[in-house]
Design an enzyme around this catalytic site. Sequence first.
Site: not given
Ligand code: NAD
Ligand code: TYD
Length: 355
Positions: A36, A135, A137, A161, A165
């Site tokens: 999106k 995730t 989480e 969140y 999920k």
């Molecule tokens: P991100 O926020 O960087 O990217 C999300 C993407 O989804 C974006 O490109 C956004 O435009 C798209 N999107 C959001 N809403 C949408 C919709 N309604 N329709 C179509 N596209 C849409 O996320 P990320 O960190 O790359 O995470 C990707 C996936 O992996 C997620 O499902 C997240 O729950 C999972 N995940 C992330 C982490 C992490 O550390 N980042 C860890 C474990 C799992």
């Molecule tokens: P984040 O990158 O938001 O990932 P998640 O909450 O999904 O684990 O945060 C990683 C850790 O860092 C989390 O314990 C929250 C902490 N955090 C801070 O202390 N300060 C910040 O500004 C942010 C964004 C996260």
Amino acid sequence: MKRTIIITGGAGFIGSHVVRLFVNRYPDYRIINLDKLTYAGNLANLRDIEDRPNYKFVRMDICDFEGVMKLIQDEHVDGIIHLAAESHVDRSIKDPFTFARTNVMGTLTLLQAAKLYWEALPEKYEGKRFYHISTDEVYGALQFDGTLFTEETKYQPHSPYSAAKASSDHFVRAYHDTYGMPTIVTNCSNNYGPYQFPEKLIPLFINNIRHGKPLPVYGKGENVRDWLFVEDHARAIDIIFHKGRIAETYNIGGFNEWKNIDLIKVLIKTVDRLLGRPEGADDHLITYVTDRAGHDLRYAIDSTKLKNELGWEPSLQFEEGIEKTVKWYLENQAWMDNVTSGDYQKYYEDMYRNR
Ligand code: NAD
Ligand code: TYD
């Protein structure tokens, strides 16, 4: 073998690495990036592969049932790797409805569209796959007692969140159990690496250190996260998509736990060294702020099942991964400037004004 795969969320952080890997590795596949382009989606993450003949971008909302249905039918899609989601805990605390809409209803929309298309084919679900990226989480929070999340750990999400999920994971499993859809779910720990939106800890802090801005550490900085380099996650997704067992869950993690404050000190040291600043020059930027509501104490993944069954292991040591990551952000300031223009300043000020 030829395949046509939709990767949702391919313009986001992890999705862009998955798209790049599949486009490069499988020239015979057609890779359709369905995204999106919310604030977190950025086509600049895919500049290097956007002209490839086996790649196509479609701007679409995963909640648009008719659009998704038509795309799956027109393109004869046989695989879906679903990453699109709202992904930031702090945003979910402020705006839970958007998380329910995209993460729950969006996932259900994809499942239903794939079901209707695949069930109507003569071969039905044979050779098809719906792979949902989730995730760690969803499992809730661990104490400081050395325990790890396994695939059997009970779901106990605490944030909007992780609740959204968790709900989407349940729908995916229900589509297998009820309709026989060939699904797989993986639950991964915190990712880091290039192209991550600077609302998450690592890119936000690298950018703030570079510009001498305060580093807002939530609470006492004692929360623990288990960090995995994003390309190792993408590699795991490739292996699991091709070789994972249907209806299974696999945990993905790096056995790499870091207390936030210790990780932040490594980031400061690395940025300062790479910028030629004296050691300790930026320690004063550490600013303890009000804790995140419902802040999960500790996450830690046991990925033994994935290692034993499919032979996947992380390839990078954390020190190497952090060095690569910090270098990438320092060398790609134009990317950072691009994603932090527009609404970003307002988000940043709103998020940290009352902390
Ligand atoms: P991100 O926020 O960087 O990217 C999300 C993407 O989804 C974006 O490109 C956004 O435009 C798209 N999107 C959001 N809403 C949408 C919709 N309604 N329709 C179509 N596209 C849409 O996320 P990320 O960190 O790359 O995470 C990707 C996936 O992996 C997620 O499902 C997240 O729950 C999972 N995940 C992330 C982490 C992490 O550390 N980042 C860890 C474990 C799992
Ligand atoms: P984040 O990158 O938001 O990932 P998640 O909450 O999904 O684990 O945060 C990683 C850790 O860092 C989390 O314990 C929250 C902490 N955090 C801070 O202390 N300060 C910040 O500004 C942010 C964004 C996260």
